[in-house]
Design a protein around this motif. Structure first.
Motif, mmCIF file in Angstrom:
data_model
loop_
_atom_site.group_PDB
_atom_site.id
_atom_site.type_symbol
_atom_site.label_atom_id
_atom_site.label_comp_id
_atom_site.label_asym_id
_atom_site.label_seq_id
_atom_site.Cartn_x
_atom_site.Cartn_y
_atom_site.Cartn_z
ATOM 1 N N ALA A 22 0.821 -1.210 0.000
ATOM 2 C CA ALA A 22 0.000 0.000 0.000
ATOM 3 C C ALA A 22 0.853 1.258 0.000
ATOM 4 N N TRP A 23 1.983 1.206 0.678
ATOM 5 C CA TRP A 23 2.843 2.396 0.790
ATOM 6 C C TRP A 23 3.449 2.791 -0.552
ATOM 7 N N ARG A 24 3.492 1.878 -1.519
ATOM 8 C CA ARG A 24 4.064 2.171 -2.831
ATOM 9 C C ARG A 24 3.026 2.715 -3.808
ATOM 10 N N HIS A 25 1.766 2.622 -3.446
ATOM 11 C CA HIS A 25 0.704 3.009 -4.373
ATOM 12 C C HIS A 25 0.564 4.537 -4.402
ATOM 13 N N PRO A 26 0.395 5.112 -5.588
ATOM 14 C CA PRO A 26 0.305 6.586 -5.674
ATOM 15 C C PRO A 26 -0.909 7.175 -4.968
ATOM 16 N N ALA A 27 -1.905 6.345 -4.640
ATOM 17 C CA ALA A 27 -3.104 6.868 -3.968
ATOM 18 C C ALA A 27 -2.916 7.020 -2.467
ATOM 19 N N THR A 28 -1.770 6.595 -1.919
ATOM 20 C CA THR A 28 -1.545 6.695 -0.476
ATOM 21 C C THR A 28 -0.379 7.626 -0.185
ATOM 22 N N ASP A 29 -0.310 8.063 1.053
ATOM 23 C CA ASP A 29 0.800 8.889 1.536
ATOM 24 C C ASP A 29 1.435 8.183 2.730
ATOM 25 N N PRO A 30 2.621 7.579 2.575
ATOM 26 C CA PRO A 30 3.231 6.837 3.680
ATOM 27 C C PRO A 30 3.413 7.662 4.949
ATOM 28 N N TYR A 31 3.576 8.977 4.806
ATOM 29 C CA TYR A 31 3.819 9.804 5.984
ATOM 30 C C TYR A 31 2.554 10.047 6.803
ATOM 31 N N ASN A 32 1.401 9.641 6.265
ATOM 32 C CA ASN A 32 0.191 9.671 7.077
ATOM 33 C C ASN A 32 0.332 8.790 8.313
ATOM 34 N N MET A 33 1.194 7.779 8.241
ATOM 35 C CA MET A 33 1.368 6.872 9.367
ATOM 36 C C MET A 33 1.922 7.577 10.599
ATOM 37 N N LEU A 34 2.496 8.761 10.413
ATOM 38 C CA LEU A 34 3.057 9.528 11.519
ATOM 39 C C LEU A 34 2.167 10.693 11.931
ATOM 40 N N ASP A 35 0.978 10.758 11.365
ATOM 41 C CA ASP A 35 0.073 11.883 11.605
ATOM 42 C C ASP A 35 -1.146 11.401 12.399
ATOM 43 N N ILE A 36 -1.250 11.788 13.665
ATOM 44 C CA ILE A 36 -2.374 11.352 14.479
ATOM 45 C C ILE A 36 -3.697 11.867 13.914
ATOM 46 N N GLY A 37 -3.664 12.992 13.236
ATOM 47 C CA GLY A 37 -4.878 13.517 12.622
ATOM 48 C C GLY A 37 -5.445 12.578 11.574
ATOM 49 N N MET A 80 -2.512 6.206 20.838
ATOM 50 C CA MET A 80 -3.251 6.616 19.644
ATOM 51 C C MET A 80 -4.756 6.622 19.886
ATOM 52 N N LEU A 81 -5.251 5.579 20.552
ATOM 53 C CA LEU A 81 -6.697 5.457 20.736
ATOM 54 C C LEU A 81 -7.254 6.488 21.707
ATOM 55 N N ALA A 82 -6.442 6.934 22.647
ATOM 56 C CA ALA A 82 -6.896 8.016 23.514
ATOM 57 C C ALA A 82 -7.133 9.278 22.695
ATOM 58 N N ALA A 83 -6.252 9.518 21.719
ATOM 59 C CA ALA A 83 -6.431 10.674 20.841
ATOM 60 C C ALA A 83 -7.648 10.484 19.943
ATOM 61 N N VAL A 84 -7.882 9.266 19.494
ATOM 62 C CA VAL A 84 -9.057 8.966 18.674
ATOM 63 C C VAL A 84 -10.337 9.138 19.482
ATOM 64 N N ALA A 85 -10.325 8.658 20.727
ATOM 65 C CA ALA A 85 -11.514 8.768 21.572
ATOM 66 C C ALA A 85 -11.893 10.224 21.821
ATOM 67 N N ALA A 86 -10.884 11.099 21.847
ATOM 68 C CA ALA A 86 -11.139 12.509 22.147
ATOM 69 C C ALA A 86 -11.920 13.212 21.046
ATOM 70 N N VAL A 87 -11.896 12.668 19.820
ATOM 71 C CA VAL A 87 -12.572 13.347 18.709
ATOM 72 C C VAL A 87 -13.755 12.533 18.180
ATOM 73 N N THR A 88 -14.144 11.479 18.898
ATOM 74 C CA THR A 88 -15.317 10.681 18.539
ATOM 75 C C THR A 88 -16.231 10.566 19.755
ATOM 76 N N GLU A 89 -17.449 10.100 19.522
ATOM 77 C CA GLU A 89 -18.421 10.035 20.615
ATOM 78 C C GLU A 89 -19.039 8.661 20.812
ATOM 79 N N ARG A 90 -19.150 7.867 19.761
ATOM 80 C CA ARG A 90 -19.909 6.626 19.873
ATOM 81 C C ARG A 90 -19.120 5.369 19.484
ATOM 82 N N ILE A 91 -18.203 5.487 18.569
ATOM 83 C CA ILE A 91 -17.550 4.299 18.031
ATOM 84 C C ILE A 91 -16.598 3.673 19.048
ATOM 85 N N GLY A 92 -16.561 2.340 19.077
ATOM 86 C CA GLY A 92 -15.656 1.635 19.969
ATOM 87 C C GLY A 92 -14.201 1.796 19.560
#
Length: 441
Positions: A22-37, A80-92
């Motif tokens: 997936a990291w080699r495919h032009p539709a992805t950005d490998p540096y997203n893996m370092l972006d909590i956003g 990571m999941l603590a940061a995810v929980a902070a911007v969501t309300e219902r999803i596990g």
């Protein structure tokens, strides 16, 4: 009137996609893996789609094939999941922690913290660790033998669940007038003693609104099945053949009875990598195009480690060598056997096996139109093979967006998936009751 049974769907977030290239495919950005956003946005997208949960895996050692591509996310999952929980309300929010390289109090506290942060949406993916190199990062000379890892896990879970019960639901009273912060009579030492652990307790975290975090398990070996029957409330399993999936489903749910558990108390979710095309030919072309980015060395490392066999010495276009005796394997035994069964059943060469597992590492892969994918999912769901699916998208976020736009509405039209949440906790999404507190109500 009983509501019709509906699927449970979990998004397994692994970097920028589950396809090994997936990291080699032009539709992805490998540096997203370092972006909590990036991870936060994926979770928000999954929440808008009303999925049960998102899941983050973990590995406790660098993989030998990292030169040719990432295997896991770079972040520790509960951070990571603590940061995810902070911007969501219902999803596990579900994260992996190891029973082989953790301690019960530390893991109980970490997962319970996420459960409070998320307001009752946390789950723990319980693993005994398949990566044998993890031993060297935790001061050990060798990886604990497979059966002994499960013996340790059994004791580990007994201690952790006792710690989660150590606060009764109404122990925290914060009575300002009386000057009493807690009712100390409702906070209990657990005094767990077993061959490998001695844990006094109590934990220092109150009970959450879902009682205990959801226990998720991901092993399908004989030991893994027995452990799942005793403890698991959701199971991630690698199944790429309907008959095998039906056998696994029936076997685990039957085993639960000896522990006084009912079949509805666990959701079995085999992995599925859907490859969506507006026509069947378009889906097959996309499957082929994604595989053009494969670097064979990546999977050769993975398979060699899984089988304890150096596959680099074999011809890529020759037959897959036989699996070594099961007793010689000390990593993920069930996954090694999934690879071997797939190769034998379809009489694959090594290169063909690499192509088959590139999307999902032995999990199910299905290429088709939205209707065909929905048909496939419905057949498994209604034929005693699963309670839903652990979604492994080849590329993220694009393939997830396509699935949401094209496949999910078809599942909803058939009444197979929710159109809105009916509760606020992960337990409510999965139809699980709150566990009874062993010390009181």
């Amino acid at each position: 009137m009983t509501s019709p049974r509906q699927m449970h769907l979990n998004l397994f977030i692994q970097g920028i996609g589950h396809h090994e290239a997936a990291w080699r495919h032009p539709a992805t950005d490998p540096y997203n893996m370092l972006d909590i956003g990036y991870y936060q946005r994926l979770a928000q997208q999954a929440e808008r789609a009303k999925l049960d949960s998102v899941f983050i895996a973990d590995a406790l050692a660098i993989n030998p094939n990292i030169e040719f591509g990432p295997f896991n996310n770079f972040f520790e999952p509960f951070t990571m999941l603590a940061a995810v929980a902070a911007v969501t309300e219902r999803i596990g929010v579900i994260g992996t922690a190891s029973t082989t390289y953790g301690e019960p109090y530390e893991v109980a506290r970490k997962v319970a913290s996420l459960d409070l942060v998320s307001k009752g949406r946390a789950g723990w993916n319980i693993v005994t660790s398949a990566n044998q190199d993890a031993a060297f990062n935790f001061g050990r000379e060798t990886h604990l033998e497979h059966t002994k890892r499960y013996e340790r896990a059994d004791e580990f879970l007994e201690a952790v669940t006792a710690l989660w019960d150590s606060w009764e639901p109404d122990a925290l009273i914060a009575d300002r007038n009386a000057g009493r912060f807690v009712d100390r009579s409702k906070i209990h030492a657990v005094n767990h003693h077993s061959p490998q652990f001695s844990v006094r307790g109590p934990i220092d975290i109150p009970r959450s609104m879902q009682g205990q975090p959801v226990r998720v398990q991901a092993g399908s070996s004989e030991e893994g099945r027995e452990f799942a029957a005793k403890f698991a409330e959701a199971i991630y399993t690698a199944q790429n053949n309907l008959a095998d999936a039906q056998e696994f489903y029936s076997d685990v749910k039957t085993r639960m009875q000896q522990y006084g558990r009912q079949p509805h108390q666990v959701a079995i979710l085999p992995g599925l990598a859907p490859i969506v095309g507006r026509t069947k030919d378009e889906a097959i072309d996309r499957q082929r195009e994604l595989n053009e980015h494969i670097i064979p060395e990546y999977s050769l490392h993975q398979l060699s480690q899984s089988w304890n066999t150096d596959l680099f010495q074999y011809d890529l276009d020759g037959p897959v060598p036989p699996l070594p005796p099961r007793e010689t394997l000390n990593g993920g035994k069930s996954r090694a056997e999934v690879f071997a069964a797939l190769a034998e059943r379809e009489q694959l060469t090594i290169r063909q096996l690499i192509d088959r597992i590139a999307f999902a590492r032995g999990h199910g892969t299905f290429a088709g139109t939205p209707t065909e994918i929905a048909d496939h999912m419905e057949m498994w769901f209604t034929s005693g093979a699963c309670d839903g699916f652990n979604l492994l998208m080849p590329l993220l976020p694009d393939d997830f967006t396509t699935f949401i736009d094209l496949v999910l509405p078809e599942l909803q039209r058939r009444g197979l998936f929710r159109t809105d949440y009916s509760g606020t906790t992960l337990r409510s999404h999965l139809g699980l009751d709150e566990p009874i507190n062993r010390f009181g109500n």
